[in-house]
Every structure is written in C-alpha cells, then in structure tokens.
Design an enzyme around this catalytic site. Structure first.
Site, PDB file in Angstrom:
ATOM      1  N   ASN A  63      -6.052  -3.890   4.855  1.00 33.47           N
ATOM      2  CA  ASN A  63      -5.639  -4.771   3.761  1.00 33.47           C
ATOM      3  C   ASN A  63      -4.263  -5.331   4.101  1.00 33.47           C
ATOM      4  OD1 ASN A  63      -5.020  -6.039   1.357  1.00 33.47           O
ATOM      5  ND2 ASN A  63      -4.805  -4.145   0.173  1.00 33.47           N
ATOM      6  N   SER A 104      -0.825   5.408   2.899  1.00 35.31           N
ATOM      7  CA  SER A 104       0.030   5.821   4.011  1.00 35.31           C
ATOM      8  C   SER A 104      -0.773   6.441   5.154  1.00 35.31           C
ATOM      9  CB  SER A 104       1.123   6.788   3.528  1.00 35.31           C
ATOM     10  OG  SER A 104       1.993   6.142   2.609  1.00 35.31           O
ATOM     11  N   LYS A 136      -2.622  -7.500   2.480  1.00 40.60           N
ATOM     12  CA  LYS A 136      -1.870  -7.808   1.259  1.00 40.60           C
ATOM     13  C   LYS A 136      -1.207  -9.193   1.390  1.00 40.60           C
ATOM     14  CE  LYS A 136      -1.397  -2.910   0.311  1.00 40.60           C
ATOM     15  NZ  LYS A 136      -0.588  -1.821  -0.273  1.00 40.60           N
ATOM     16  N   HIS A 140      -7.724  -2.860  -6.764  1.00 45.23           N
ATOM     17  CA  HIS A 140      -6.612  -2.203  -6.093  1.00 45.23           C
ATOM     18  C   HIS A 140      -5.529  -1.890  -7.123  1.00 45.23           C
ATOM     19  CE1 HIS A 140      -3.203  -1.560  -3.396  1.00 45.23           C
ATOM     20  NE2 HIS A 140      -4.087  -1.369  -2.430  1.00 45.23           N
ATOM     21  N   GLU A 164      -2.483  -2.259  -7.126  1.00 49.53           N
ATOM     22  CA  GLU A 164      -1.497  -3.326  -7.300  1.00 49.53           C
ATOM     23  C   GLU A 164      -2.038  -4.432  -8.207  1.00 49.53           C
ATOM     24  OE1 GLU A 164       0.300  -2.193  -2.953  1.00 49.53           O
ATOM     25  OE2 GLU A 164      -0.892  -4.029  -3.169  1.00 49.53           O
TER      26      GLU A 164
END
Length: 242
Positions: free
Chosen positions: A9, A202, A11, A93, A95
């Site tokens: 991803n 992460s 982003k 997601h 976010e």
C-alpha cells in the site's frame, strides 16, 4: 488452501520517477511463488499497469466509492479502478476509518461495489492502542469484520487484513502471540475459511519470516516497506519461503 499474498500500500506516496521501483521489483522477482500486489495512488495506476503488463505483479486501488458512478467530485469508482488496470482494492483501512469517519456499513457497501466491478476487496480491521490496552481487541476486530463483510463475500473476491492501528507506521509490532490470537479468531469467524488473512503493521524484511511462520497468516499488507523494491522484495522472499 488460502492464497499467499504480499500486498503493498503506497498510500499518498509516489510520483512518476518512483515507477522505477516497480521495474526493479519485476526484474528481481520475475516469477514469485506468492501473489504480489501493489496499490499505488490513483495517479500512478494506469502507468504502473503499463509497466506491470505481462509480469507477475497485480495492481489495486486504495479506496473506491460505493456508487458505480455519479456526482461525487474527487471520488473514484470500482469500475474506474478496474478500467485503469486494478484487480484489487483496499477498503476500510484504519486511516480511512479515522480520517474520513468511514463506518463498517460503508465499507461493506464499498465492498459490494468492488465485487460488482470484478475487483477483489481487501477489507481491513484493527484495534486502536486504547482498545488493545482495554482488552477489547477481539470484540472490536470481530465486530468490524462482521459489519464490513457484504453478503456473497468468498475467498474468490475478498481478502481480510488485520492491522492494529497502533502498529501502522510506528515501528511497533505486536508480539507473535498477539498476532496469532487475532488471526485465529478471524479464521474461526470467516464466512469462507479459505479467505486469505493478511497481517499489516510495521512489517519489514527483518520480521516478515517469523510473522509468516504463524499458522493463520497468509501474507502481509505492507505500507512504507513496499515503496522500495529492495525492502518489498525481502518481504516477498520471506513469504515465498514460508
């Protein structure tokens, strides 16, 4: 058996010059054993599709509207993503849930639109740090799962990604026991047990192998480490070896 998938991803990152990373990834991993997916910003989807044509790389979008078309300035439909070369789309997601107040009901509506356009929906679930500390992780994650899954979701059109919000982009990673607990619970509550379950938060070349060794982890949804071919390639290699 669930399919293994390494999904990147990007982003809100990436310009035309960064397409060289995709060329490098294709050169280094021409025929990986696992599925490899990159979800770039919408501006790079079509040019990336041209580069990836004929390779093992799959492409996806980072979001889509729940409507097939209409007066939605700035939005993009699932059909538009498919037309530009996408095969998948990330939905729900954390976010998007946090920054745009997206509910699980909206995620389910978007997933229905994705399925109608022939896209595989990657539906994300995950708890905040406060929810983890309160001991409500499983309740939160399973509630999100049930409310975000549309009817007709199967292993052929849906992937689930568990991303603890507190581990995304922070360098912090849950313990292997914590990851296993959530993935085991998700597997037990899937409408189709063959759905792929990805872990995100992460993930790096240095910790990927031990995460992929867990029983119900079928791959990863990777953020920052997917931007560079050398880093994402290390995660792909770890998944190939799992």
């Amino acid at each position: 058996m669930p399919c293994k998938l390494a999904a990147g991803n990007w982003k809100m990152n990436g310009l035309d010059a960064d397409l060289d990373e995709v060329r490098a990834l294709i050169a280094a991993h021409p025929s990986p054993d696992c599925g490899v997916l990159i979800c770039p910003p919408a501006t790079l989807l079509a040019p990336m599709a041209n580069i990836a044509r004929g390779s093992a790389i799959l492409l996806g979008g980072q979001d889509c509207h729940s409507d097939a078309n209409g007066a939605h300035t700035g939005d993009i439909s699932a059909a538009m993503l498919a037309d530009a070369g996408a095969r998948h789309v990330i939905l729900g997601h954390s976010e998007r849930r946090a920054d745009h107040a997206e509910s699980s009901d909206l995620v389910a509506a978007k997933a229905r639109a994705a399925h109608a356009a022939g896209l595989t929906a990657i539906i994300c679930v995950g708890e905040t740090e406060a929810e983890r500390d309160a001991g409500t992780t499983l309740d939160v994650v399973l509630t999100q799962l049930r409310a975000s899954l549309p009817g007709g979701a199967t292993a052929a059109n849906t992937v689930i990604a568990y991303e603890p919000v507190w581990a995304i982009g922070t360098g912090r990673t849950p313990t292997l026991e914590q990851i296993a607990e959530v993935h085991d619970a998700l597997r037990a509550n899937l409408p189709d047990p063959e759905m792929s379950l990805l872990y995100g938060g992460s993930v790096k070349p240095g910790n990927a192998a031990e995460i992929f060794a867990l029983g119900n982890v079928d791959g990863a949804l990777v953020g920052g480490a997917s931007l560079k071919a050398v880093d994402f390639g290390g995660i792909i290699a770890a998944l190939d070896a799992a």
